[in-house]
Motif scaffolding. Sequence first.
Motif, PDB file in Angstrom:
ATOM      1  N   PRO A  31       0.837  -1.214   0.000  1.00 49.16           N
ATOM      2  CA  PRO A  31       0.000   0.000   0.000  1.00 49.16           C
ATOM      3  C   PRO A  31       0.864   1.254   0.000  1.00 49.16           C
ATOM      4  O   PRO A  31       1.506   1.588   0.995  1.00 49.16           O
ATOM      5  CB  PRO A  31      -0.815  -0.129   1.299  1.00 49.16           C
ATOM      6  CG  PRO A  31       0.046  -0.968   2.199  1.00 49.16           C
ATOM      7  CD  PRO A  31       0.784  -1.930   1.294  1.00 49.16           C
ATOM      8  N   LEU A  32       0.906   1.925  -1.124  1.00 51.37           N
ATOM      9  CA  LEU A  32       1.772   3.089  -1.286  1.00 51.37           C
ATOM     10  C   LEU A  32       0.930   4.363  -1.307  1.00 51.37           C
ATOM     11  O   LEU A  32      -0.213   4.365  -1.752  1.00 51.37           O
ATOM     12  CB  LEU A  32       2.578   2.967  -2.582  1.00 51.37           C
ATOM     13  CG  LEU A  32       3.432   1.700  -2.693  1.00 51.37           C
ATOM     14  CD1 LEU A  32       4.014   1.567  -4.091  1.00 51.37           C
ATOM     15  CD2 LEU A  32       4.547   1.721  -1.664  1.00 51.37           C
ATOM     16  N   HIS A  33       1.539   5.464  -0.858  1.00 51.17           N
ATOM     17  CA  HIS A  33       0.832   6.735  -0.788  1.00 51.17           C
ATOM     18  C   HIS A  33       1.736   7.832  -1.354  1.00 51.17           C
ATOM     19  O   HIS A  33       2.813   8.098  -0.796  1.00 51.17           O
ATOM     20  CB  HIS A  33       0.437   7.060   0.652  1.00 51.17           C
ATOM     21  CG  HIS A  33      -0.363   5.970   1.309  1.00 51.17           C
ATOM     22  ND1 HIS A  33      -1.696   5.758   1.042  1.00 51.17           N
ATOM     23  CD2 HIS A  33       0.005   5.008   2.200  1.00 51.17           C
ATOM     24  CE1 HIS A  33      -2.134   4.726   1.743  1.00 51.17           C
ATOM     25  NE2 HIS A  33      -1.125   4.249   2.454  1.00 51.17           N
ATOM     26  N   PRO A  34       1.348   8.469  -2.455  1.00 54.03           N
ATOM     27  CA  PRO A  34       2.182   9.516  -3.076  1.00 54.03           C
ATOM     28  C   PRO A  34       2.601  10.628  -2.131  1.00 54.03           C
ATOM     29  O   PRO A  34       3.691  11.189  -2.265  1.00 54.03           O
ATOM     30  CB  PRO A  34       1.281  10.044  -4.205  1.00 54.03           C
ATOM     31  CG  PRO A  34       0.379   8.897  -4.530  1.00 54.03           C
ATOM     32  CD  PRO A  34       0.115   8.219  -3.216  1.00 54.03           C
ATOM     33  N   ALA A  35       1.760  10.944  -1.161  1.00 53.88           N
ATOM     34  CA  ALA A  35       2.104  12.027  -0.229  1.00 53.88           C
ATOM     35  C   ALA A  35       3.187  11.611   0.763  1.00 53.88           C
ATOM     36  O   ALA A  35       3.800  12.461   1.397  1.00 53.88           O
ATOM     37  CB  ALA A  35       0.861  12.479   0.523  1.00 53.88           C
ATOM     38  N   ASP A  36       3.406  10.300   0.908  1.00 58.51           N
ATOM     39  CA  ASP A  36       4.384   9.802   1.879  1.00 58.51           C
ATOM     40  C   ASP A  36       5.614   9.199   1.204  1.00 58.51           C
ATOM     41  O   ASP A  36       6.270   8.318   1.763  1.00 58.51           O
ATOM     42  CB  ASP A  36       3.734   8.736   2.772  1.00 58.51           C
ATOM     43  CG  ASP A  36       2.573   9.278   3.574  1.00 58.51           C
ATOM     44  OD1 ASP A  36       2.619  10.474   3.924  1.00 58.51           O
ATOM     45  OD2 ASP A  36       1.622   8.527   3.830  1.00 58.51           O
ATOM     46  N   ILE A  37       5.936   9.661   0.009  1.00 56.38           N
ATOM     47  CA  ILE A  37       7.036   9.082  -0.753  1.00 56.38           C
ATOM     48  C   ILE A  37       8.352   9.146   0.018  1.00 56.38           C
ATOM     49  O   ILE A  37       9.134   8.186   0.018  1.00 56.38           O
ATOM     50  CB  ILE A  37       7.168   9.784  -2.128  1.00 56.38           C
ATOM     51  CG1 ILE A  37       6.043   9.319  -3.053  1.00 56.38           C
ATOM     52  CG2 ILE A  37       8.521   9.484  -2.770  1.00 56.38           C
ATOM     53  CD1 ILE A  37       6.008  10.018  -4.387  1.00 56.38           C
ATOM     54  N   GLU A  38       8.603  10.258   0.688  1.00 57.25           N
ATOM     55  CA  GLU A  38       9.879  10.403   1.401  1.00 57.25           C
ATOM     56  C   GLU A  38      10.064   9.311   2.452  1.00 57.25           C
ATOM     57  O   GLU A  38      11.175   8.848   2.694  1.00 57.25           O
ATOM     58  CB  GLU A  38       9.977  11.788   2.054  1.00 57.25           C
ATOM     59  CG  GLU A  38      10.106  12.942   1.067  1.00 57.25           C
ATOM     60  CD  GLU A  38      11.389  12.885   0.277  1.00 57.25           C
ATOM     61  OE1 GLU A  38      12.322  12.159   0.675  1.00 57.25           O
ATOM     62  OE2 GLU A  38      11.472  13.575  -0.755  1.00 57.25           O
ATOM     63  N   ASP A  39       8.985   8.890   3.085  1.00 57.12           N
ATOM     64  CA  ASP A  39       9.062   7.861   4.120  1.00 57.12           C
ATOM     65  C   ASP A  39       8.917   6.453   3.556  1.00 57.12           C
ATOM     66  O   ASP A  39       9.154   5.477   4.278  1.00 57.12           O
ATOM     67  CB  ASP A  39       7.964   8.087   5.168  1.00 57.12           C
ATOM     68  CG  ASP A  39       8.134   9.398   5.914  1.00 57.12           C
ATOM     69  OD1 ASP A  39       9.295   9.799   6.115  1.00 57.12           O
ATOM     70  OD2 ASP A  39       7.108  10.014   6.264  1.00 57.12           O
ATOM     71  N   GLN A  40       8.514   6.345   2.292  1.00 53.98           N
ATOM     72  CA  GLN A  40       8.233   5.034   1.717  1.00 53.98           C
ATOM     73  C   GLN A  40       9.143   4.668   0.548  1.00 53.98           C
ATOM     74  O   GLN A  40       8.850   3.731  -0.184  1.00 53.98           O
ATOM     75  CB  GLN A  40       6.774   4.978   1.227  1.00 53.98           C
ATOM     76  CG  GLN A  40       5.738   4.961   2.326  1.00 53.98           C
ATOM     77  CD  GLN A  40       4.358   4.660   1.766  1.00 53.98           C
ATOM     78  OE1 GLN A  40       4.001   5.062   0.662  1.00 53.98           O
ATOM     79  NE2 GLN A  40       3.568   3.919   2.529  1.00 53.98           N
ATOM     80  N   ARG A  41      10.246   5.374   0.368  1.00 50.98           N
ATOM     81  CA  ARG A  41      11.065   5.122  -0.825  1.00 50.98           C
ATOM     82  C   ARG A  41      11.541   3.669  -0.899  1.00 50.98           C
ATOM     83  O   ARG A  41      11.583   3.074  -1.970  1.00 50.98           O
ATOM     84  CB  ARG A  41      12.259   6.072  -0.858  1.00 50.98           C
ATOM     85  CG  ARG A  41      11.861   7.504  -1.174  1.00 50.98           C
ATOM     86  CD  ARG A  41      12.977   8.310  -1.774  1.00 50.98           C
ATOM     87  NE  ARG A  41      12.596   9.715  -1.881  1.00 50.98           N
ATOM     88  CZ  ARG A  41      11.920  10.235  -2.896  1.00 50.98           C
ATOM     89  NH1 ARG A  41      11.549   9.451  -3.895  1.00 50.98           N
ATOM     90  NH2 ARG A  41      11.612  11.513  -2.922  1.00 50.98           N
TER      91      ARG A  41
END
Length: 253
Positions: A31-41
Motif C-alpha cells: 500500500p503506497l501513498h504519493p504524499a508519503d514518498i519520502e518515508d516510503q522510498r
Amino acid sequence: MPEETLARVEAALLEWREWLEYLAGSFETYPLHPADIEDQRTLWERAARNVILQVVDRTGCGSGWHGHCHQVLTWFLNRWGVAPDVAAGLVDEAIGGRFHSWTGPDTVIVDAVAEQLALSLQPADDRTRADAPTQDHLQRWLAIRESVPWQEIPDSGTDGPVVPLRDGAAEDIRAFDGAIDPARAQGLRSALELLRTDAARGARLDFALLSSWQQHLLGAPQPPRFRPSPAFAKGGRERYRNSFAVHQRSGRW
C-alpha cells in the motif's frame, strides 16, 4: 481454419486478462501513498523491483519484453497516483536503455532501475504546487553529509586501509553506465584510475585536479572549465547550483 483461429484468439484474450488481473492484485501488495514518498522510498523501490521481476518471469525476456516492462511499470506508478505522462517519463529515464530483447537483466541492473525509479519520485504536493521554492539538490546533499556523525563510527580495529570484498565503484560503472553508454563507462574507468593514482601520491585536491579527472571522464582534448551556472538533471526535476558558489559559501574551498 476459422474455428482454430477463434480458439487461439479466445485463449490469448483469456491469458491477457489473467495477466492483467494478476498485475492488479500484485500492485496492491504494497500500500503506497504519493504524499508519503519520502518515508516510503524503500517500499516503492521494493515494489518496482518485484514488478520488473514479474515481467521478466512472464515474458521470458523474449523479443520486445522491455517495452512491456516499461508499460507495466507505468501502470504501477499510475495506480499509485502518478500521472500517466509523468510516469512514462520517469520509467523511461530509470530504464535508460539497459533492458534488451532476448537478454534477461542481471540483479544489479534490476536493483539499479528500481532504485533510480524510487528516487526520482516526488511527493504529490510537490508535483502540483507551481509556487514551491526551487530546491538546490547539491546544497541538500552537503547538508545530509554534514548530519552524519562520522566521528562516532567505530573503526575496524585493524591497521592500514580496509581491503574491500569487491571494487564497488568499478562494479557500478560496469553494470550501470556500461549498460547505457560504453564510451561513458570507459571515461569513468579512466577517471577512476587517475583519481586513485593521484590519491596514492597525496595530490592536493583542488579545481585543477578535479578538472583533470573530468577531462578523462569526458574524453575532452583539454581540462573543461567549471560551469558558471546551475545544472539540471532528470528532466529538470533536480537543480544543482554552481559548484564553486556552493563550496565557497560553505567554506570548503
